[in-house]
Scaffold this motif. Structure first.
Motif, short mmCIF file in Angstrom:
data_model
loop_
_atom_site.label_atom_id
_atom_site.label_comp_id
_atom_site.label_asym_id
_atom_site.label_seq_id
_atom_site.Cartn_x
_atom_site.Cartn_y
_atom_site.Cartn_z
N UNK A 215 -0.42 9.12 11.50
CA UNK A 215 -0.97 10.21 10.69
C UNK A 215 -2.23 9.75 9.96
N UNK A 216 -2.18 8.55 9.40
CA UNK A 216 -3.32 8.01 8.67
C UNK A 216 -4.53 7.86 9.59
N UNK A 217 -4.30 7.37 10.79
CA UNK A 217 -5.39 7.25 11.76
C UNK A 217 -6.01 8.62 12.07
N UNK A 218 -5.16 9.62 12.24
CA UNK A 218 -5.65 10.97 12.52
C UNK A 218 -6.48 11.52 11.37
N UNK A 219 -5.99 11.34 10.15
CA UNK A 219 -6.70 11.84 8.97
C UNK A 219 -8.02 11.11 8.78
N UNK A 220 -8.02 9.79 9.01
CA UNK A 220 -9.24 8.99 8.84
C UNK A 220 -10.27 9.32 9.92
N UNK A 221 -9.83 9.40 11.16
CA UNK A 221 -10.77 9.69 12.26
C UNK A 221 -11.41 11.07 12.10
N UNK A 222 -10.60 12.08 11.87
CA UNK A 222 -11.13 13.44 11.74
C UNK A 222 -11.83 13.66 10.41
N UNK A 223 -11.65 12.75 9.47
CA UNK A 223 -12.26 12.75 8.15
C UNK A 223 -11.88 14.01 7.35
N UNK A 224 -10.58 14.19 7.19
CA UNK A 224 -10.09 15.25 6.31
C UNK A 224 -10.06 14.68 4.89
N UNK A 225 -11.11 14.92 4.15
CA UNK A 225 -11.28 14.30 2.83
C UNK A 225 -10.11 14.59 1.90
N UNK A 226 -9.59 15.81 1.96
CA UNK A 226 -8.48 16.21 1.07
C UNK A 226 -7.11 15.95 1.68
N UNK A 227 -7.08 15.54 2.94
CA UNK A 227 -5.81 15.44 3.65
C UNK A 227 -4.88 14.34 3.18
N UNK A 228 -5.36 13.47 2.31
CA UNK A 228 -4.53 12.37 1.81
C UNK A 228 -3.76 12.76 0.56
N UNK A 229 -4.16 13.85 -0.08
CA UNK A 229 -3.53 14.26 -1.33
C UNK A 229 -2.95 15.67 -1.26
N UNK A 230 -3.16 16.36 -0.17
CA UNK A 230 -2.43 17.59 0.17
C UNK A 230 -2.74 17.90 1.63
N UNK A 231 -2.48 19.11 2.09
CA UNK A 231 -2.69 19.45 3.51
C UNK A 231 -1.82 18.60 4.45
N UNK A 232 -0.59 18.38 4.04
CA UNK A 232 0.37 17.75 4.94
C UNK A 232 1.77 18.26 4.60
N UNK A 233 2.69 18.08 5.55
CA UNK A 233 4.10 18.33 5.30
C UNK A 233 4.81 16.98 5.34
N UNK A 234 5.88 16.86 4.58
CA UNK A 234 6.67 15.63 4.62
C UNK A 234 8.14 16.00 4.81
N UNK A 235 8.77 15.34 5.77
CA UNK A 235 10.19 15.57 6.01
C UNK A 235 10.94 14.25 5.82
N UNK A 236 12.24 14.38 5.54
CA UNK A 236 13.07 13.18 5.53
C UNK A 236 14.05 13.30 6.67
#
Length: 361
Positions: A215-236
């Motif tokens: 996920x981190x690689x995807x966010x970093x490559x596509x450069x989603x600036x806000x994607x590290x602090x929202x714009x995601x779902x988290x499941x357990x």
């Protein structure tokens, strides 16, 4: 109006219900409506969706079928306006890219929308991250949280450095119990209070490391600036008891920000952002694992050669619809220049990230 490349969705809402919908764009309660696809009507509830996007001329919608619909492979879908993305393809391109690198991401497709006979234009239909999302991927029924605002940074403080009103601030619970909320709160506390020497051994008991790094690689490559602090779902994951992250809302990517303005290829560092990422990359073994995964992606998946066919296919699919979209027909020239813009971004971003692989040594 007949279209062949992408399906036409017709929504009809009774005037009294439409009045209720329009009266408050921030109201999440759906109003009754019908969705007509291939001349087949479906009873639905419809509401606006999004954060700042609710103020845009071209609205985004949530569609609730109230029960599972096989034709849509779920009970709920989202129709994103992609209003500020001049290409209209960034969101879908991002999710297709995430899937290509082995990261779990929603399915999506473009549709042409009409509301009470009025053309609304090109939309992106997004799969909802819910119990059916999990079932399709043979994942067990699990707690699901949406990170809806920037407080979801895995920290005890907001990004501005203020104490959070609650550790659940920034999250909306889609599925699960109060205990699941408490477990997520404990996870956030653990991230922030475990000492440096013990963090590596402790975090692998709660987090699916490979999932997170993909996920981190995807966010970093596509450069989603806000994607590290929202714009995601988290499941357990109920079987492994490990948290997993799923990308969500990725229109502000591939060289443009949430407002459609140019974001330079170096705007997001290779280390990304947020407290959890910083703590993970402080662990030598995890940082080396991230470097190996990123290096392979930069060699094989995040390249002009790999992504150009995806961009060309999406652009061609939408090209004949742009002149029909009342919100986009005045910016056809910009739409036509976007594929080259995206490919130039990939070339520059790839080179930038390659140069900074050494930062992960």
């Amino acid at each position: 109006m007949e279209h062949t490349a992408i399906p036409t969705y017709g929504i009809t809402i009774e005037p009294k219900d439409l009045k209720v919908l329009i009266a408050d764009v921030w109201k999440d309660d759906p109003v009754p409506a019908k969705l007509i696809v291939d001349n087949i009507p479906h009873e639905i509830g419809i509401s606006y969706r999004g954060d700042h996007t609710r103020n845009f001329q071209k609205k985004s919608y949530s569609i609730d079928f109230r029960s599972y619909k096989e034709e849509f492979a779920g009970r709920e879908i989202h129709l994103n306006a992609e209003y500020r993305d001049p290409s209209l393809i960034r969101n879908k391109l991002s999710f297709d890219f995430f899937q290509s690198i082995g990261s779990t991401a929603p399915n999506s497709k473009h549709v042409f929308l009409e509301l009470n006979g009025e053309i609304k234009g090109i939309y992106l239909e997004l799969e909802s991250v819910d119990e059916f999302f999990l079932q399709r991927r043979e994942l067990p029924s699990s707690p699901i949280f949406y990170a809806t605002i920037y407080h979801a940074n895995f920290s005890l403080l907001t990004p501005k450095g203020n104490p959070k009103p609650s550790l659940m601030s920034g999250y909306f619970q889609k599925m699960g119990t109060d205990k699941d909320k408490q477990d997520l709160e404990k996870f956030i506390v653990k991230i922030n209070t475990t000492n440096r020497e013990q963090f590596g051994e402790a975090i692998i008991k709660d987090l699916d490391i490979e999932n997170y790094l993909l996920w981190l690689c995807g966010a970093v490559c596509t450069q989603n600036y806000d994607g590290f602090i929202h714009n995601y779902s988290i499941i357990r994951n109920e079987e492994s008891k490990l948290y997993q992250v799923i990308p969500w809302d990725y229109d502000a990517t591939w060289g443009r920000n949430w407002n459609g303005k140019i974001m330079e290829y170096y705007a997001v560092p290779i280390e990304g952002y947020n407290t959890l990422t910083a703590r993970l990359l402080d662990v030598t073994e995890i940082r080396q694992q991230y470097r190996r995964i990123m290096e392979e992606i930069l060699e094989t998946k995040f390249t002009v050669k790999a992504i150009e066919p995806m961009v060309a296919n999406l652009h061609t699919q939408l090209k004949s619809y742009i002149s029909l979209d009342p919100f986009k027909k005045k910016s056809i020239a910009l739409f036509n220049s976007e594929p080259e813009f995206i490919l130039r971004f990939i070339e520059k971003r790839n080179s930038y990230l390659r140069k900074h692989l050494k930062d992960l040594s």
